[in-house]
Structure formats: C-alpha cells, structure tokens
Design an enzyme around this catalytic site. Structure first.
Site: not given
Ligand code: MRU
Length: 369
Positions: A208, A249, A56
């Site tokens: 991730q 997010d 995010a």
């Molecule tokens: O799809 P992404 O990798 O952009 O997703 C975001 C994330 O990595 C997670 O949802 C995360 O826990 C929150 S973003 C700080």
C-alpha cells in the site's frame, strides 16, 4: 484530493442515480484509475473484503453506504428489519481489525431504527451514510491542522532544513474519504510551504505504501522516496528521519495502536533513536471497549499467496510472480499492535493527546468508560 488536477473523494453517490454508489477501485492503482459502481450490499461487502476499498475510515464509510443500499433492498422484502440485520452481519464479517466497520454499521442501525415508515428509514439511512462520509473528511481535515503544528514545531527546531517524515502503509486520502489521517498533516505542511520530504515504506505484502501512498503524494506534488520496509531503522540511526506519522485501524481507549504489520518494529526503532512517533486517527478508530490492545484486538490473517507472490504491472496487465518456494509454508499477518509506551502522541480531530487513558478521555469525555 487531486487526481490529475481534479478533486475526488474515494466514495460518493452517483449524481444521476442516487441508488448507486461509486468508488475508486484501488486494486488497479497506481497503474489505472478505475471507478466501480456498487448497487447492492452484497457487492459492497465483496468490495470491502477483496480490498477494492481499504483503510479504516474508508471501510467505515463504505459500510455506511452498504447499509444504505441494504435499506433500499429491504424496502421490497417481507421483513425490513430481518434484511437489515443480515446486511449488518454480512458487512461486519468482511474484515476484523478496523473498528470503523462495526462503528459505522451500528451507527446506521441506531439511526434507521428511529424511522417509523419504510420511506423514513430509507431516508435516514441515506442521510446517515452521507454524514459518516462528510464527518470522516472533516475529521481528517482537522487532523491535518493539528498535525501541522507538530510538523511546524519540528521545522522551527531545524531552521532552513527539510523535515523528513516517515510513514507506513497508506493512511492517506485513499484510506479515508478525503485528506487521510497520517497524510493530512503532510499535505497541510506542504501547502503552507514548509520544506518536507516523506519516506514511504513499501509495506509488503500488499505494498500500500509503494502503490498508493507514493501515488497520492506524487499527485499532490509532495517530495517522497519509496524504501523497503526494512530500511526504516537504518534511516533512523543515520538521523534521516525527524518524525514518524502513521495511521491506525483501531486504537484502544488506553492508547494501544493496531496498524498495518510492521508498524510495531518502526515504533521500536523510533524509540531506540529518540525519534517522535505519532499516530494520526479520527475518533471513529477509537475502541471504547478494549483496554488491552495486545490481548484483545483481532488481527486479520490473510491468504498466503500475498506473501508467496508479488504482483505488479507488465505490458499493460497486472501480473503475479512467484517469490517463495511453492512447498514452503507461509503466514500472512495483516496488522500488529504498538503498545502505548512507544507512541509519542495521538493526533485526532480534537487535538493532540498522549497515548493513555486519561489523556484520551480528557479529549473525548462523552465516551469515557
Ligand atoms: O489492509 P488495509 O490497507 O485496509 O490497512 C489499513 C491501512 O492502510 C493501514 O493500516 C493504515 O495505516 C491505517 S488505515 C487508516
């Protein structure tokens, strides 16, 4: 944060060429450390959409720099404002769930509008892009300090024992400009010498957790173990998780939390086992318009090949291998919503609050609807 002992942010202006943005291309981690140069808003939109950058806070900071690149382009177009409006729409269309994206684009449009000449507008776009990035890093640092108190309290209840933290996906420094949200308290506690171990869920389908969070924690020397997503409940039942800290997010001003798919199940398991479940987020991830997260937060659906294939590193190359039968349909939901009643607390740059409207608005009264 440290990479091979050297301090890096995830995104920055190229020192000798201020019209070029450099960023860590996360598609190759943890196997290769690649720095990409981005020279146009078009290229920045692709970097966000195709997840060279993700998370995010970093999506927001990248959009901020994208608008700066757009301002440089707009200077040589017939209409500055038309080009900026197109750039804003292009960036906003890249990914739907993280609210930081539209927050950063709107903030840039507001600041740039205050400039009277093209030169002034370009200077404002640059200043504001840098400000968004600096603020993101500082807010995450503060989240670390507030979250450290939460971890310390738990450590004091179990003297002499290692505190086991579970985290999901990557809400680490790679998801922001520096420090991370969920990982900031972990780094702060580790740096203070608290005995700590982190359960890292691999976070299918894009992994991730196993690719990014495990790498980050390793670079910082934090003890951790990668587990399958489905192992989280089992570890909670056995008393092997003292608390969970995840990122977000988008969180509604009423406390509903959108985060990477799988977060909701972990929150349910934490509730069932009486384990504190914290969400760490800077205020740029708070949505001040949405009241009902389940009904209103847009959930990204991605290509099904992320489900049907797994990718990894083999013989110096990134390869994908098929898992599911070719003919089986698949669905790929990127995020889920954890309702506020499953959340123990929100760790923000201004302190820890409960996941409800009163508590959130008391911390951020200037936004209260
Ligand atoms: O799809 P992404 O990798 O952009 O997703 C975001 C994330 O990595 C997670 O949802 C995360 O826990 C929150 S973003 C700080």
């Amino acid at each position: 944060m440290r990479v091979g002992g050297k301090h890096f942010r995830t995104i920055w202006l190229k020192p000798e060429e201020q019209r070029v943005v450099q960023l860590i291309d996360q598609r190759f981690l943890p196997h290769r450390f690649v720095i990409e140069e981005v020279r146009s808003v078009e290229q920045m939109a692709a970097a966000i959409r195709d997840m060279h950058v993700r998370g995010a806070g970093l999506i927001g900071a990248s959009a901020g720099y994208g608008m700066y690149l757009a301002a440089n382009e707009a200077a040589s177009r017939n209409s500055f404002d038309d080009h900026m409006a197109r750039a804003a729409a292009q960036l906003k269309a890249t990914r739907p769930t993280a609210v930081n994206l539209s927050w950063a684009v709107e903030r840039q449009l507001r600041h740039i509008a205050a400039g009277k000449t093209t030169d002034e507008k370009m200077a404002l776009a640059l200043r504001n892009a840098e400000l968004i990035a600096d603020e993101d890093a500082e807010h995450c640092r503060m989240i670390g300090q507030h979250g450290l108190r939460v971890i310390r309290q738990i450590a004091e209840q179990r003297p002499g024992r290692t505190v086991n933290v579970l985290t999901h996906c990557n809400a680490g420094w790679l998801a922001f400009v520096d420090y991370g949200s969920a990982t900031a308290p972990i780094y702060a506690a580790h740096d203070k010498g608290l005995p700590l171990h982190v359960w890292v869920t691999e976070t299918r389908p894009r992994n991730q957790g196993s690719k990014l969070t495990a790498w980050e924690l390793g670079q910082h020397g934090v003890a951790h173990t990668v587990i399958a997503d489905s192992a989280a409940g089992h570890l909670m039942q056995r008393g092997e998780v003292d608390l969970a800290i995840v990122g977000s997010d988008r969180t509604t001003y009423t406390g509903d939390v959108a985060n990477k798919i799988g977060t909701y199940l972990e929150a349910v398991a934490a509730k069932a086992n009486d384990i504190p479940f914290y969400v760490a987020l800077p205020s740029s991830s708070l949505d001040w318009q949405m009241r009902d997260g389940l009904k209103e937060i847009p959930i990204e659906k991605r290509g099904v090949d992320e489900i049907k294939f797994a990718d990894g590193w083999f013989d110096g190359q990134q390869i994908a291998v098929r898992i599911a039968p070719d003919e089986s349909p698949a669905a790929n939901y990127g995020f889920d919503v954890t309702p506020r009643h499953l959340v123990t607390g929100l760790i923000t740059e201004r302190g820890v609050c409960e996941a409800n409207e009163n508590s959130i608005c008391a911390l951020f009264p200037e936004h209260a609807p």
